[in-house]
Design a protein around this motif. Structure first.
Motif, PDB file in Angstrom:
ATOM      1  N   GLU A 112       0.830  -1.211   0.000  1.00 19.77           N
ATOM      2  CA  GLU A 112       0.000   0.000   0.000  1.00 19.77           C
ATOM      3  C   GLU A 112       0.860   1.254   0.000  1.00 19.77           C
ATOM      4  O   GLU A 112       0.575   2.210  -0.722  1.00 19.77           O
ATOM      5  CB  GLU A 112      -0.933  -0.002   1.216  1.00 19.77           C
ATOM      6  N   GLU A 113       1.921   1.261   0.796  1.00 15.78           N
ATOM      7  CA  GLU A 113       2.824   2.416   0.841  1.00 15.78           C
ATOM      8  C   GLU A 113       3.491   2.635  -0.521  1.00 15.78           C
ATOM      9  O   GLU A 113       3.600   3.764  -0.989  1.00 15.78           O
ATOM     10  CB  GLU A 113       3.886   2.226   1.923  1.00 15.78           C
ATOM     11  N   ALA A 114       3.930   1.555  -1.144  1.00 16.25           N
ATOM     12  CA  ALA A 114       4.587   1.666  -2.452  1.00 16.25           C
ATOM     13  C   ALA A 114       3.618   2.164  -3.516  1.00 16.25           C
ATOM     14  O   ALA A 114       3.986   2.925  -4.411  1.00 16.25           O
ATOM     15  CB  ALA A 114       5.176   0.321  -2.864  1.00 16.25           C
ATOM     16  N   ALA A 115       2.358   1.735  -3.434  1.00 17.68           N
ATOM     17  CA  ALA A 115       1.352   2.118  -4.434  1.00 17.68           C
ATOM     18  C   ALA A 115       0.954   3.590  -4.331  1.00 17.68           C
ATOM     19  O   ALA A 115       0.400   4.140  -5.277  1.00 17.68           O
ATOM     20  CB  ALA A 115       0.116   1.232  -4.300  1.00 17.68           C
ATOM     21  N   LYS A 116       1.241   4.212  -3.201  1.00 17.19           N
ATOM     22  CA  LYS A 116       0.894   5.627  -3.027  1.00 17.19           C
ATOM     23  C   LYS A 116       1.687   6.516  -3.972  1.00 17.19           C
ATOM     24  O   LYS A 116       1.344   7.673  -4.155  1.00 17.19           O
ATOM     25  CB  LYS A 116       1.112   6.071  -1.580  1.00 17.19           C
ATOM     26  N   HIS A 119       8.558   6.927  -7.658  1.00 22.24           N
ATOM     27  CA  HIS A 119       8.781   5.600  -8.240  1.00 22.24           C
ATOM     28  C   HIS A 119       7.489   5.021  -8.797  1.00 22.24           C
ATOM     29  O   HIS A 119       6.459   5.051  -8.147  1.00 22.24           O
ATOM     30  CB  HIS A 119       9.320   4.640  -7.170  1.00 22.24           C
ATOM     31  N   GLU A 120       7.578   4.491 -10.005  1.00 21.60           N
ATOM     32  CA  GLU A 120       6.452   3.749 -10.571  1.00 21.60           C
ATOM     33  C   GLU A 120       6.513   2.329 -10.015  1.00 21.60           C
ATOM     34  O   GLU A 120       7.575   1.706  -9.988  1.00 21.60           O
ATOM     35  CB  GLU A 120       6.561   3.727 -12.095  1.00 21.60           C
ATOM     36  N   TYR A 121       5.368   1.784  -9.572  1.00 25.77           N
ATOM     37  CA  TYR A 121       5.328   0.505  -8.867  1.00 25.77           C
ATOM     38  C   TYR A 121       4.191  -0.340  -9.414  1.00 25.77           C
ATOM     39  O   TYR A 121       3.068   0.133  -9.554  1.00 25.77           O
ATOM     40  CB  TYR A 121       5.119   0.784  -7.371  1.00 25.77           C
ATOM     41  N   HIS A 122       4.479  -1.627  -9.732  1.00 24.80           N
ATOM     42  CA  HIS A 122       3.458  -2.565 -10.225  1.00 24.80           C
ATOM     43  C   HIS A 122       3.712  -3.941  -9.627  1.00 24.80           C
ATOM     44  O   HIS A 122       4.803  -4.485  -9.775  1.00 24.80           O
ATOM     45  CB  HIS A 122       3.505  -2.694 -11.751  1.00 24.80           C
ATOM     46  N   VAL A 123       2.697  -4.506  -8.958  1.00 24.11           N
ATOM     47  CA  VAL A 123       2.799  -5.883  -8.467  1.00 24.11           C
ATOM     48  C   VAL A 123       2.720  -6.804  -9.678  1.00 24.11           C
ATOM     49  O   VAL A 123       1.892  -6.612 -10.564  1.00 24.11           O
ATOM     50  CB  VAL A 123       1.675  -6.206  -7.459  1.00 24.11           C
ATOM     51  N   LEU A 124       3.592  -7.791  -9.727  1.00 20.03           N
ATOM     52  CA  LEU A 124       3.632  -8.756 -10.829  1.00 20.03           C
ATOM     53  C   LEU A 124       2.959 -10.056 -10.418  1.00 20.03           C
ATOM     54  O   LEU A 124       2.902 -10.397  -9.242  1.00 20.03           O
ATOM     55  CB  LEU A 124       5.083  -9.041 -11.221  1.00 20.03           C
ATOM     56  N   PRO A 125       2.462 -10.825 -11.397  1.00 15.64           N
ATOM     57  CA  PRO A 125       1.907 -12.138 -11.089  1.00 15.64           C
ATOM     58  C   PRO A 125       2.955 -12.992 -10.394  1.00 15.64           C
ATOM     59  O   PRO A 125       4.121 -12.889 -10.734  1.00 15.64           O
ATOM     60  CB  PRO A 125       1.555 -12.713 -12.456  1.00 15.64           C
ATOM     61  N   PRO A 126       2.623 -13.750  -9.419  1.00 18.05           N
ATOM     62  CA  PRO A 126       1.277 -14.123  -8.999  1.00 18.05           C
ATOM     63  C   PRO A 126       0.655 -13.161  -7.990  1.00 18.05           C
ATOM     64  O   PRO A 126      -0.300 -13.510  -7.306  1.00 18.05           O
ATOM     65  CB  PRO A 126       1.490 -15.500  -8.376  1.00 18.05           C
ATOM     66  N   GLY A 127       1.144 -11.957  -7.851  1.00 16.96           N
ATOM     67  CA  GLY A 127       0.565 -10.998  -6.912  1.00 16.96           C
ATOM     68  C   GLY A 127       1.067 -11.222  -5.501  1.00 16.96           C
ATOM     69  O   GLY A 127       2.123 -11.798  -5.280  1.00 16.96           O
ATOM     70  N   GLU A 146       4.401 -12.811   0.653  1.00 16.30           N
ATOM     71  CA  GLU A 146       5.375 -12.402  -0.354  1.00 16.30           C
ATOM     72  C   GLU A 146       4.702 -11.627  -1.470  1.00 16.30           C
ATOM     73  O   GLU A 146       3.542 -11.879  -1.796  1.00 16.30           O
ATOM     74  CB  GLU A 146       6.042 -13.659  -0.914  1.00 16.30           C
ATOM     75  N   ARG A 147       5.447 -10.703  -2.059  1.00 15.00           N
ATOM     76  CA  ARG A 147       4.993  -9.995  -3.254  1.00 15.00           C
ATOM     77  C   ARG A 147       6.186  -9.861  -4.200  1.00 15.00           C
ATOM     78  O   ARG A 147       7.333  -9.740  -3.769  1.00 15.00           O
ATOM     79  CB  ARG A 147       4.421  -8.621  -2.917  1.00 15.00           C
ATOM     80  N   THR A 148       5.903  -9.935  -5.475  1.00 16.64           N
ATOM     81  CA  THR A 148       6.899  -9.703  -6.515  1.00 16.64           C
ATOM     82  C   THR A 148       6.436  -8.471  -7.271  1.00 16.64           C
ATOM     83  O   THR A 148       5.261  -8.369  -7.618  1.00 16.64           O
ATOM     84  CB  THR A 148       6.983 -10.918  -7.467  1.00 16.64           C
ATOM     85  N   TYR A 149       7.343  -7.539  -7.501  1.00 17.53           N
ATOM     86  CA  TYR A 149       6.935  -6.298  -8.145  1.00 17.53           C
ATOM     87  C   TYR A 149       8.060  -5.717  -8.989  1.00 17.53           C
ATOM     88  O   TYR A 149       9.206  -6.134  -8.884  1.00 17.53           O
ATOM     89  CB  TYR A 149       6.450  -5.279  -7.112  1.00 17.53           C
ATOM     90  N   LYS A 150       7.690  -4.775  -9.829  1.00 13.33           N
ATOM     91  CA  LYS A 150       8.688  -4.018 -10.572  1.00 13.33           C
ATOM     92  C   LYS A 150       8.497  -2.550 -10.221  1.00 13.33           C
ATOM     93  O   LYS A 150       7.407  -2.114  -9.853  1.00 13.33           O
ATOM     94  CB  LYS A 150       8.597  -4.252 -12.074  1.00 13.33           C
ATOM     95  N   TYR A 151       9.574  -1.809 -10.318  1.00 14.39           N
ATOM     96  CA  TYR A 151       9.513  -0.378 -10.042  1.00 14.39           C
ATOM     97  C   TYR A 151      10.587   0.330 -10.852  1.00 14.39           C
ATOM     98  O   TYR A 151      11.557  -0.285 -11.300  1.00 14.39           O
ATOM     99  CB  TYR A 151       9.688  -0.105  -8.543  1.00 14.39           C
ATOM    100  N   ASN A 152      10.394   1.599 -11.041  1.00 14.56           N
ATOM    101  CA  ASN A 152      11.377   2.444 -11.704  1.00 14.56           C
ATOM    102  C   ASN A 152      12.071   3.296 -10.653  1.00 14.56           C
ATOM    103  O   ASN A 152      11.407   3.919  -9.822  1.00 14.56           O
ATOM    104  CB  ASN A 152      10.720   3.348 -12.742  1.00 14.56           C
TER     105      ASN A 152
END
Length: 136
Positions: free
Chosen positions: A33-37, A41-49, A61-67
């Protein structure tokens, strides 16, 4: 806190630190939630979420990409768990280049296993990194 940075084919970083939330699931959700605010940085959770394996004290656990600030895309795996030895919650976050999702997942498995040598079956998908190499 432990922070190990190294260069190979791109930027790599491993961070291990205690967290204050009550459960691994609560901790990983709050971090997401903090990252999505947003911010810079651009932030996207990747599959499997976001994954939670089992009950209240189960690993999450979460897998994500960010700039980053320079606009370079990275992949990260954020694993939260309750330590068997002291009962405290910790995060292990492994960062790597955008084209290295499988390697980031594999490195995360090794780090988690080093903390959970006697309990490696606690989070079953840690045994097989899987995942594709696409940015998604």
């Amino acid at each position: 806190m432990f922070d190990y940075k190294f260069m190979g084919e791109g930027y790599w970083d491993i961070r291990v630190f205690p967290v204050s939330e009550e459960t691994p699931a609560e901790s990983v959700m709050k971090a997401s939630e903090e990252a999505a605010k947003g911010g810079s940085h651009e932030y996207h959770v990747l599959p499997p979420g976001i994954q939670v394996n089992g009950g209240e004290d189960a690993d999450a656990e979460r897998t994500y990409k960010y700039n980053d600030e320079q606009g370079v895309t990275h992949i990260a795996v954020d694993h939260r768990f309750k330590a068997v030895e002291d009962g405290k919650l910790y995060a292990i976050v492994v960062y790597g280049p955008k084209h290295g999702k499988k390697d980031v997942l594999s490195l995360k498995v090794d780090v988690v296993k080093s903390f959970r040598a006697a309990d490696s079956a606690h989070f079953p998908h840690c045994s097989e990194p899987g995942g594709d190499e696409s940015e998604q």
